[in-house]
Design a protein around this motif. Structure first.
Motif, short mmCIF file in Angstrom:
data_model
loop_
_atom_site.label_atom_id
_atom_site.label_comp_id
_atom_site.label_asym_id
_atom_site.label_seq_id
_atom_site.Cartn_x
_atom_site.Cartn_y
_atom_site.Cartn_z
N LEU A 46 -27.49 -37.18 17.28
CA LEU A 46 -28.03 -36.05 18.03
C LEU A 46 -27.10 -35.64 19.17
CD1 LEU A 46 -31.74 -37.27 18.10
CD2 LEU A 46 -30.92 -35.18 16.98
N ILE A 47 -26.48 -36.62 19.77
CA ILE A 47 -25.54 -36.35 20.86
C ILE A 47 -24.29 -35.65 20.32
CG2 ILE A 47 -23.96 -37.43 22.52
CD1 ILE A 47 -26.24 -39.50 23.01
N GLU A 48 -23.78 -36.16 19.21
CA GLU A 48 -22.63 -35.52 18.55
C GLU A 48 -22.88 -34.03 18.33
OE1 GLU A 48 -21.57 -37.05 14.70
OE2 GLU A 48 -21.01 -39.00 15.53
N ARG A 49 -24.10 -33.74 17.91
CA ARG A 49 -24.47 -32.38 17.56
C ARG A 49 -24.80 -31.54 18.79
NH1 ARG A 49 -29.01 -33.60 13.84
NH2 ARG A 49 -27.63 -35.10 12.83
N GLY A 50 -24.92 -32.19 19.95
CA GLY A 50 -25.24 -31.47 21.18
C GLY A 50 -26.71 -31.23 21.39
N ALA A 51 -27.55 -31.83 20.56
CA ALA A 51 -29.00 -31.63 20.69
C ALA A 51 -29.59 -32.51 21.78
CB ALA A 51 -29.68 -31.92 19.36
N VAL A 52 -28.89 -33.57 22.08
CA VAL A 52 -29.36 -34.54 23.08
C VAL A 52 -28.20 -34.87 24.01
CG1 VAL A 52 -30.03 -36.97 23.37
CG2 VAL A 52 -31.21 -35.54 21.68
N HIS A 53 -28.54 -35.11 25.28
CA HIS A 53 -27.52 -35.52 26.24
C HIS A 53 -27.82 -36.92 26.74
CE1 HIS A 53 -25.83 -31.52 26.41
NE2 HIS A 53 -27.01 -31.01 26.69
N ARG A 54 -26.76 -37.65 26.98
CA ARG A 54 -26.89 -38.96 27.59
C ARG A 54 -26.73 -38.81 29.10
NH1 ARG A 54 -25.94 -44.39 26.63
NH2 ARG A 54 -25.44 -45.34 28.62
N GLY A 60 -30.16 -43.01 30.32
CA GLY A 60 -31.28 -42.33 29.68
C GLY A 60 -30.79 -41.25 28.74
N PHE A 61 -31.72 -40.71 27.98
CA PHE A 61 -31.40 -39.67 27.00
C PHE A 61 -32.42 -38.55 27.12
CE2 PHE A 61 -29.94 -43.76 25.56
CZ PHE A 61 -28.64 -43.51 25.15
N VAL A 62 -31.93 -37.32 27.00
CA VAL A 62 -32.81 -36.17 27.18
C VAL A 62 -32.43 -35.09 26.17
CG1 VAL A 62 -31.33 -35.04 28.89
CG2 VAL A 62 -33.80 -34.68 28.97
N ALA A 63 -33.42 -34.37 25.68
CA ALA A 63 -33.12 -33.25 24.77
C ALA A 63 -32.48 -32.14 25.57
CB ALA A 63 -34.41 -32.75 24.11
N CYS A 64 -31.52 -31.48 24.95
CA CYS A 64 -30.87 -30.36 25.62
C CYS A 64 -31.87 -29.23 25.81
CB CYS A 64 -29.69 -29.86 24.78
SG CYS A 64 -28.85 -28.46 25.54
N SER A 65 -31.84 -28.62 27.01
CA SER A 65 -32.81 -27.57 27.30
C SER A 65 -32.16 -26.19 27.34
CB SER A 65 -33.49 -27.86 28.64
OG SER A 65 -32.54 -27.83 29.67
N LEU A 66 -30.91 -26.12 26.94
CA LEU A 66 -30.19 -24.85 27.01
C LEU A 66 -29.96 -24.28 25.62
CD1 LEU A 66 -27.45 -25.89 29.57
CD2 LEU A 66 -29.67 -24.87 30.06
N THR A 67 -29.81 -22.97 25.56
CA THR A 67 -29.40 -22.36 24.30
C THR A 67 -27.89 -22.19 24.34
OG1 THR A 67 -29.80 -20.18 25.24
CG2 THR A 67 -31.56 -21.15 23.94
N ASN A 68 -27.26 -22.37 23.22
CA ASN A 68 -25.79 -22.30 23.14
C ASN A 68 -25.13 -23.29 24.09
OD1 ASN A 68 -26.62 -18.98 23.03
ND2 ASN A 68 -25.70 -20.00 21.27
#
Lengths: 126, 126
Positions: A46-54, A60-68
């Motif tokens: 998920l991080i590789e894909r940019g969907a999640v940030h470390r 901790g880990f969090v889902a990305c909240s931005l578009t693009n």
DNA sequence: CCGCCATTGTTATTTTATAACATAATCGGA
DNA sequence: TCCGATTATGTTATAAAATAACAATGGCGG
């Protein structure tokens, strides 16, 4: 997206604070996730894909909240130590200045981390 | 500076890469340091004082290489993934922009992290 | 139908950090 | 000086975070 990735990603999207890998594991135990590696593998993809940030500051880990996300600039996180929420922003000007600093030193950056810890707007009042 | 702090600090000053707490422990074992807590306690004090910085991206610790560190701005680290060296800089303009971003969001930052990983000038060539 | 390859599962281990408690050293004031 | 509070130290045990190594499964293209 594989089943495990979906489980992890949906959990992160539903949660308004960064989660540790082990609290993700605990939350998904009754859905068949049993070992840390299952979580870490999903997170890495998920991080590789940019969907999640470390979040380095708090492991901790969090889902990305931005578009693009990633197109404009590196994400900047503000982490509240009280309510534990993470706010994600980008600022192209800051990103450019950091790149310029790296270029000036002939440093080839492949990953940038910008994080702040402190009190968010609502927590600093109360 | 207490004896343990001196041992840890001198070791970090002599080393040109960030060290993990446990490699510090190993290096200081023959000088009487036996437990992780002795290292972590020393590190925490040194960090409080600004003599040592924690590198979040790699769970490492490095002696500060700047004079009057913290007065000008937050430290920015460039971390080479090949030679593992850390270069420390400050950039008042970047620091101000980050502060401005926080202020605009009414976020009261007490700690800022700016780190880059990649290849340093000498390693990118070879 | 079969072999490939990505995904998953499992156990064990490594690495990083702190808790809890006991002991010693230091230092200012009665 | 001696007391008492604070600070530093030492030790064992444990928690938290991440990875290694290996086995098994399960679609999917030929």
């Amino acid at each position: 997206m594989t089943p495990n990735e979906t489980l992890v990603y949906n959990l992160l999207r539903q949660t308004d604070t960064p989660l540790s890998a082990y609290s993700i594991l605990d939350a998904l135990r009754d859905q068949g996730v049993r070992a840390p590696l299952q979580v870490y593998r999903a997170l890495n993809k998920l991080i590789e894909r940019g969907a999640v940030h470390r979040i380095e500051s708090i492991n901790g880990f969090v889902a990305c909240s931005l578009t693009n996300c990633g197109e404009r600039a590196v994400s900047i996180f503000m982490l509240c130590t009280k309510c534990e929420r993470a706010a994600e922003f980008t600022d192209p000007a800051i990103d450019q200045k950091i790149d310029a600093l790296a270029n000036a030193r002939l440093f080839a950056a492949d990953h940038k981390v910008i994080e702040m810890t402190g009190l968010c707007a609502s927590c600093r009042d109360s």
